[in-house]
Design a protein around this motif. Structure first.
Motif, PDB file in Angstrom:
ATOM      1  N   UNK A 197       0.751  -0.818   0.034  1.00 41.56           N
ATOM      2  CA  UNK A 197       0.033   0.134   0.062  1.00 41.56           C
ATOM      3  C   UNK A 197       0.941   0.796  -0.002  1.00 41.56           C
ATOM      4  N   UNK A 198       0.786   2.209  -1.478  1.00 42.92           N
ATOM      5  CA  UNK A 198       1.164   4.045  -0.764  1.00 42.92           C
ATOM      6  C   UNK A 198       1.072   3.997   0.292  1.00 42.92           C
ATOM      7  N   UNK A 199       1.893   5.699   0.892  1.00 40.89           N
ATOM      8  CA  UNK A 199       1.689   5.623   2.006  1.00 40.89           C
ATOM      9  C   UNK A 199       1.182   7.373   1.528  1.00 40.89           C
ATOM     10  N   UNK A 200       1.808   7.539   0.999  1.00 39.70           N
ATOM     11  CA  UNK A 200       1.139   8.877   0.426  1.00 39.70           C
ATOM     12  C   UNK A 200      -0.125   8.984   0.000  1.00 39.70           C
ATOM     13  N   UNK A 201      -0.903   9.753   0.568  1.00 40.90           N
ATOM     14  CA  UNK A 201      -2.949   9.619   0.155  1.00 40.90           C
ATOM     15  C   UNK A 201      -2.568  10.475  -1.779  1.00 40.90           C
ATOM     16  N   UNK A 202      -1.741  11.733  -2.236  1.00 42.03           N
ATOM     17  CA  UNK A 202      -1.443  12.447  -3.140  1.00 42.03           C
ATOM     18  C   UNK A 202      -1.105  11.511  -4.263  1.00 42.03           C
ATOM     19  N   UNK A 203       0.087  11.064  -3.713  1.00 38.70           N
ATOM     20  CA  UNK A 203       0.994   9.301  -5.082  1.00 38.70           C
ATOM     21  C   UNK A 203      -0.138   8.220  -5.435  1.00 38.70           C
ATOM     22  N   UNK A 204      -0.899   8.079  -3.628  1.00 34.70           N
ATOM     23  CA  UNK A 204      -1.821   6.427  -4.667  1.00 34.70           C
ATOM     24  C   UNK A 204      -3.497   7.094  -5.168  1.00 34.70           C
ATOM     25  N   UNK A 205      -3.634   8.110  -5.364  1.00 32.84           N
ATOM     26  CA  UNK A 205      -4.805   8.890  -6.125  1.00 32.84           C
ATOM     27  C   UNK A 205      -3.970   9.428  -7.508  1.00 32.84           C
ATOM     28  N   UNK A 206      -2.420   9.125  -7.765  1.00 35.82           N
ATOM     29  CA  UNK A 206      -2.886   9.209  -8.954  1.00 35.82           C
ATOM     30  C   UNK A 206      -1.428   7.595 -10.074  1.00 35.82           C
ATOM     31  N   UNK A 207      -1.032   6.732  -8.440  1.00 34.07           N
ATOM     32  CA  UNK A 207      -1.485   5.878  -9.032  1.00 34.07           C
ATOM     33  C   UNK A 207      -2.351   5.230  -9.427  1.00 34.07           C
ATOM     34  N   UNK A 248      -5.667   6.490 -10.996  1.00 36.34           N
ATOM     35  CA  UNK A 248      -6.480   7.305 -11.816  1.00 36.34           C
ATOM     36  C   UNK A 248      -5.066   6.383 -13.121  1.00 36.34           C
ATOM     37  N   UNK A 249      -4.035   6.248 -13.088  1.00 34.72           N
ATOM     38  CA  UNK A 249      -3.394   5.380 -13.929  1.00 34.72           C
ATOM     39  C   UNK A 249      -3.679   4.456 -14.147  1.00 34.72           C
ATOM     40  N   UNK A 250      -3.383   3.727 -13.348  1.00 33.68           N
ATOM     41  CA  UNK A 250      -4.180   2.305 -13.681  1.00 33.68           C
ATOM     42  C   UNK A 250      -5.159   1.659 -13.520  1.00 33.68           C
ATOM     43  N   UNK A 251      -5.797   2.866 -13.210  1.00 30.97           N
ATOM     44  CA  UNK A 251      -7.668   2.153 -14.104  1.00 30.97           C
ATOM     45  C   UNK A 251      -7.418   2.320 -15.121  1.00 30.97           C
ATOM     46  N   UNK A 252      -6.814   3.981 -15.666  1.00 33.15           N
ATOM     47  CA  UNK A 252      -7.424   3.862 -17.275  1.00 33.15           C
ATOM     48  C   UNK A 252      -6.643   2.702 -17.927  1.00 33.15           C
ATOM     49  N   UNK A 253      -5.733   2.755 -17.491  1.00 34.34           N
ATOM     50  CA  UNK A 253      -4.741   0.800 -18.596  1.00 34.34           C
ATOM     51  C   UNK A 253      -5.947  -0.495 -18.389  1.00 34.34           C
ATOM     52  N   UNK A 254      -6.130  -0.440 -16.943  1.00 31.31           N
ATOM     53  CA  UNK A 254      -6.922  -2.273 -16.724  1.00 31.31           C
ATOM     54  C   UNK A 254      -8.159  -2.188 -17.725  1.00 31.31           C
ATOM     55  N   UNK A 255      -9.259  -0.865 -17.266  1.00 28.28           N
ATOM     56  CA  UNK A 255     -10.421  -0.259 -18.179  1.00 28.28           C
ATOM     57  C   UNK A 255      -9.787  -0.326 -19.581  1.00 28.28           C
ATOM     58  N   UNK A 256      -8.959  -0.137 -20.334  1.00 32.70           N
ATOM     59  CA  UNK A 256      -8.049   0.109 -21.495  1.00 32.70           C
ATOM     60  C   UNK A 256      -8.476  -1.350 -22.290  1.00 32.70           C
ATOM     61  N   UNK A 301     -16.977  -7.859 -17.764  1.00 31.22           N
ATOM     62  CA  UNK A 301     -17.305  -6.765 -16.715  1.00 31.22           C
ATOM     63  C   UNK A 301     -16.215  -6.369 -15.702  1.00 31.22           C
ATOM     64  N   UNK A 302     -15.918  -5.308 -14.590  1.00 27.12           N
ATOM     65  CA  UNK A 302     -15.459  -4.458 -14.151  1.00 27.12           C
ATOM     66  C   UNK A 302     -16.183  -4.212 -13.475  1.00 27.12           C
ATOM     67  N   UNK A 303     -16.019  -4.000 -12.171  1.00 26.38           N
ATOM     68  CA  UNK A 303     -16.583  -3.057 -10.989  1.00 26.38           C
ATOM     69  C   UNK A 303     -15.654  -2.690 -10.300  1.00 26.38           C
ATOM     70  N   UNK A 304     -15.101  -1.098  -9.502  1.00 25.04           N
ATOM     71  CA  UNK A 304     -14.198  -0.696  -9.339  1.00 25.04           C
ATOM     72  C   UNK A 304     -14.867   0.365  -8.442  1.00 25.04           C
ATOM     73  N   UNK A 305     -14.730  -0.008  -7.682  1.00 28.71           N
ATOM     74  CA  UNK A 305     -13.667   0.924  -6.203  1.00 28.71           C
ATOM     75  C   UNK A 305     -12.820   1.900  -5.905  1.00 28.71           C
ATOM     76  N   UNK A 306     -13.001   3.163  -5.305  1.00 23.93           N
ATOM     77  CA  UNK A 306     -11.818   4.016  -5.380  1.00 23.93           C
ATOM     78  C   UNK A 306     -11.477   3.850  -3.445  1.00 23.93           C
ATOM     79  N   UNK A 307     -10.738   3.945  -3.666  1.00 25.53           N
ATOM     80  CA  UNK A 307     -10.695   4.137  -2.073  1.00 25.53           C
ATOM     81  C   UNK A 307     -11.451   4.985  -1.549  1.00 25.53           C
ATOM     82  N   UNK A 308     -11.643   6.090  -2.058  1.00 28.14           N
ATOM     83  CA  UNK A 308     -12.823   7.703  -1.890  1.00 28.14           C
ATOM     84  C   UNK A 308     -14.197   7.078  -1.938  1.00 28.14           C
TER      85      UNK A 308
END
Length: 236
Positions: A10-20, A22-30, A44-51
């Protein structure tokens, strides 16, 4: 040097975790969209973010995917009797009909029809699909144009090479004619020089005779006789 192995934690930094995320979600859906198109798979894919934000993707519709999933989980992956096989085929037919209807609706939406009741997210997805389709068409067109240009350049290069060969042949012929003319000119000069040398002593003797001092001095008076002198006195 290769990259080091990334430790999955788990990435401790919240800003870095959100950026990672976002990037991985786009690649995963692609990747999910690509495998559904290339392999004709129902995804079929269902993803819930930490927020708590929801992200989903379905090749046909999420409801049909979930329904198929629950039914297969109940019955299992293996079909045991003919009745279950018939039910499975019926479900497949119904699923295919739903997919066909969904594709027809999607086609009309991509053509700009039936867009009034769509959400902003759906419109964004349609826009992304159109952009990807346009990029693919442009890439194919660009590759086709490059192949045509390469064929044209190859043909023009062959024509220019043939013209170059013909020009080299003409230049070699001109050089041969020029060498032949030079040889003729040298032979003519040699003949003229030989004739000049053969007549040169005669001319020198004639010039010597003409330029002798005896020809320039006046002749000496001859002695006259007595009768001639008397006659000249009378005449004078």
């Amino acid at each position: 040097m290769g990259r080091g192995k990334i430790v999955l934690k788990k990435i401790d930094d919240s800003m870095r975790r959100q950026v990672t995320f976002s990037k991985r979600r786009k690649g995963f859906l692609k990747k999910a969209r690509e495998i559904s198109i290339l392999c004709d798979a129902e995804v079929g894919i269902i993803v819930f973010s930490c927020t708590g934000k929801l992200y989903d993707f379905a090749s046909s519709s999420m409801q049909s995917v979930l329904q198929r999933y629950t039914e297969l989980r109940k019955e299992g992956h293996q079909l045991l009797n003919p009745a279950s096989k018939i039910k499975h085929c019926q479900r497949e037919v119904a699923s295919l009909r739903q997919q066909l209807q969904h594709l027809q609706v999607l086609h009309r939406q991509l053509m700009g029809e039936q867009l009034s009741g769509l959400s902003v997210k759906t419109l964004e997805n349609l826009e992304n699909q159109l952009e990807m389709s346009l990029k693919g068409v442009r890439a194919k067109k660009y590759g086709y144009q490059l192949s045509i240009d390469s064929h044209k350049l190859t043909f023009q290069g062959n024509v220019m090479q043939q013209e170059n060969i013909e020009l080299h042949k003409k230049i070699s012929l001109v050089l041969q004619e020029n060498n032949a003319l030079r040889k003729k000119v040298h032979k003519a000069r040699d003949v003229n020089r030989g004739s000049q040398y053969s007549h040169e002593p005669l001319n020198r003797t004639i010039v010597h005779d003409v330029l002798t001092p005896s020809n320039f001095w006046p002749s000496q008076p001859q002695p006259q006789s007595k009768e001639a002198r008397i006659e000249s006195i009378h005449l004078g």
